[in-house]
Scaffold this active site. Structure first.
Site, PDB file in Angstrom:
ATOM      1  N   HIS A 178       0.885  -1.168   0.000  1.00  0.00           N
ATOM      2  CA  HIS A 178       0.000   0.000   0.000  1.00  0.00           C
ATOM      3  C   HIS A 178       0.922   1.216   0.000  1.00  0.00           C
ATOM      4  O   HIS A 178       1.479   1.579   1.039  1.00  0.00           O
ATOM      5  CB  HIS A 178      -0.887  -0.035   1.243  1.00  0.00           C
ATOM      6  CG  HIS A 178      -1.731   1.183   1.440  1.00  0.00           C
ATOM      7  ND1 HIS A 178      -3.098   1.142   1.332  1.00  0.00           N
ATOM      8  CD2 HIS A 178      -1.414   2.463   1.758  1.00  0.00           C
ATOM      9  CE1 HIS A 178      -3.583   2.355   1.575  1.00  0.00           C
ATOM     10  NE2 HIS A 178      -2.571   3.170   1.828  1.00  0.00           N
ATOM     11  N   HIS A 231      -3.512  -0.873  -5.717  1.00  0.00           N
ATOM     12  CA  HIS A 231      -4.325   0.273  -6.165  1.00  0.00           C
ATOM     13  C   HIS A 231      -3.521   1.476  -6.656  1.00  0.00           C
ATOM     14  O   HIS A 231      -3.552   2.560  -6.065  1.00  0.00           O
ATOM     15  CB  HIS A 231      -5.308   0.700  -5.079  1.00  0.00           C
ATOM     16  CG  HIS A 231      -4.782   0.709  -3.662  1.00  0.00           C
ATOM     17  ND1 HIS A 231      -3.597   1.311  -3.291  1.00  0.00           N
ATOM     18  CD2 HIS A 231      -5.299   0.208  -2.519  1.00  0.00           C
ATOM     19  CE1 HIS A 231      -3.414   1.177  -1.999  1.00  0.00           C
ATOM     20  NE2 HIS A 231      -4.432   0.504  -1.505  1.00  0.00           N
ATOM     21  N   ASP A 304     -10.519  -3.622  -4.452  1.00  0.00           N
ATOM     22  CA  ASP A 304     -10.362  -2.940  -3.157  1.00  0.00           C
ATOM     23  C   ASP A 304     -11.736  -2.753  -2.513  1.00  0.00           C
ATOM     24  O   ASP A 304     -12.023  -1.705  -1.910  1.00  0.00           O
ATOM     25  CB  ASP A 304      -9.635  -1.608  -3.302  1.00  0.00           C
ATOM     26  CG  ASP A 304      -9.146  -1.055  -1.958  1.00  0.00           C
ATOM     27  OD1 ASP A 304      -9.253  -1.769  -0.940  1.00  0.00           O
ATOM     28  OD2 ASP A 304      -8.679   0.101  -1.928  1.00  0.00           O
TER      29      ASP A 304
END
Length: 435
Positions: A178, A231, A304
């Site tokens: 992340h 992401h 997500d």
């Protein structure tokens, strides 16, 4: 087991309709005008057949936040979205940082019957970024964990990140980062740019993501390990990943459906449904992400899926939780942004939403071709369907969808998990794959 004859289906981008015989959990035959005895016939005229979708990034919330989602409701939502396997992220309560917790999640997935659940193990104890979690024990557990992530938090300590990358090499694991430099995002509420300046909201600069990605691709190359970037949301991140891949480094990346469609202009509404981590970016970023997904720089679409109860979203922007539900709309958003725009054909969608995610997660039996002898993990999708999104009809326990009231194309008609229908005619089958 119930057997099926799927008649007149379009397999990926094939121009000639084909029949598919499904029995005993596998694809028995494919051809025009098949003459076989089956229990159920499905007229698939106008439907596209895809391999079962695989999501690398799903928040199922159980254990600990069953008010937002459970493994059962989350996998039901996954089935309705065409997914036959999901990777369940580690930010549960307790955190999935031990063999015991990942095995619990894995067994809950087995009991649901709607899709396979592959737990993602935490990189650090309690997601605190200070001490490596039991990576080897989680891999050796019944859950056979191969993907590790502190998603929701960045592994910002370079030494800890290096050690994690070195550790997972022993069993061909991957660290899914992340990418968010915490010091650069303190108090951040949305993308840093023109809109944040006009609204007076704390800005979340693109460099906070890009700096971590740049550091981590160098670390992965240095130790010869696998890195997956969660992401991706900025054009600059795309360029760094493209550079790393050109070097031959073992780096993969994912993009969410909402980052392929939505921009930070929506934050002008101050509706917390648009509050997400990483934040919605600019139109230029959206277009760069679409191009990168089309050319393969970005390997996968990952939802997500982040369910939240109403009280965590129906509040003022500053205190609202970050995240959006996305399992049941992912394929429709990809159709609108990638297929209908000519950037991808259905074969490319299968590659980005099934083949590559399964390969990154090392999931055997998923992401396989639609071919005779392969496991019958299949999706029948109607690309001609047009409908208005109503989250009140979702299977997920939460309703925080950014697409409410939006007209999106396409609809999942049926999903099969190893030859057992989990969805038929757009509706869940009672018991799912356990039927």
């Amino acid at each position: 087991m119930v057997s099926y004859l799927i008649r007149n289906a379009q397999i990926l981008d094939g121009s000639v309709p084909q029949d598919i015989h499904v029995a005993d959990g596998v694809i028995k035959a494919i051809g025009a005008g098949l003459d076989v005895e089956t229990d159920i016939d499905i007229d698939a005229h106008g439907l596209v057949v895809l391999p079962g979708l695989v999501d690398l990034h799903t928040h199922l919330r159980e254990p600990g936040r069953e008010d937002a989602e459970t493994v059962l409701t989350g996998t039901q939502a996954a089935a309705k979205g065409g997914f036959t396997a999901v990777h369940a992220m580690a930010n549960t309560f307790p955190v999935a940082d031990t063999a015991g917790v990942v095995e619990q999640v894995w067994r809950l997935g087995q009991a649901s019957g709607y899709c396979d659940v592959q737990p993602v193990g935490a990189v650090t104890v309690g997601l605190e970024g200070k001490q490596l979690a039991e990576l080897g024990a989680m891999h050796d557990s019944a859950a056979s964990v191969r993907v590790f992530s502190d998603d929701g938090k960045c592994v910002d300590d370079a030494v800890i990140m290096r050690r994690a990358l070195e550790y997972v090499k022993a069993f061909d694991g991957v660290v899914a980062q992340h990418a968010q430099e915490p010091r650069l995002t303190e108090g951040a509420q949305m993308n840093e740019g023109q809109v944040s300046g006009e609204l007076g909201l704390g800005g979340w600069p693109a460099v906070a993501e890009e700096a971590i990605i740049a550091r981590d691709v160098l670390l992965a190359a240095h130790v010869g390990s696998r890195l997956h970037v969660c992401h991706v949301s900025t054009a600059g991140s795309v360029e760094i990943i493209r550079w790393a891949k050109a070097k031959g480094w073992d780096v993969t990346a994912e993009v969410t459906p909402h980052h392929l469609l939505l921009t930070d202009e929506l934050v002008r509404s101050y509706d917390p449904v648009y509050k997400v981590n990483p934040p919605l970016r600019t139109e230029a970023d959206v277009l760069a992400l679409r191009k990168a997904l089309a050319d393969g720089t970005i390997d996968a679409v990952a939802t997500d899926h982040a369910p939240h109860p109403a009280e965590d979203k129906d509040c003022e922007w500053a205190v609202a939780a970050m995240g959006m539900v996305g399992l049941e709309t992912a394929l429709s958003v990809v159709q609108q942004t990638m297929v209908d725009t000519g950037l991808l054909k259905w074969e490319g969608v299968a590659d980005r939403m099934s083949h590559r995610p399964a390969r990154i997660g090392r999931l055997s039996g998923h992401g396989r071709p639609v071919s005779v002898g392969e496991p019958a993990n299949l999706v029948l999708f109607d690309p001609a369907y047009r409908g208005t999104v109503n989250p009140d009809d979702f299977a997920t326990r939460s309703r925080n969808s950014p697409y409410r009231g939006l007209d999106l194309p396409g609809r999942v008609h049926a999903t099969f998990l190893r030859g057992v229908a989990t969805v038929l005619a757009g509706e869940l089958v009672e018991g799912g794959g356990l039927a």
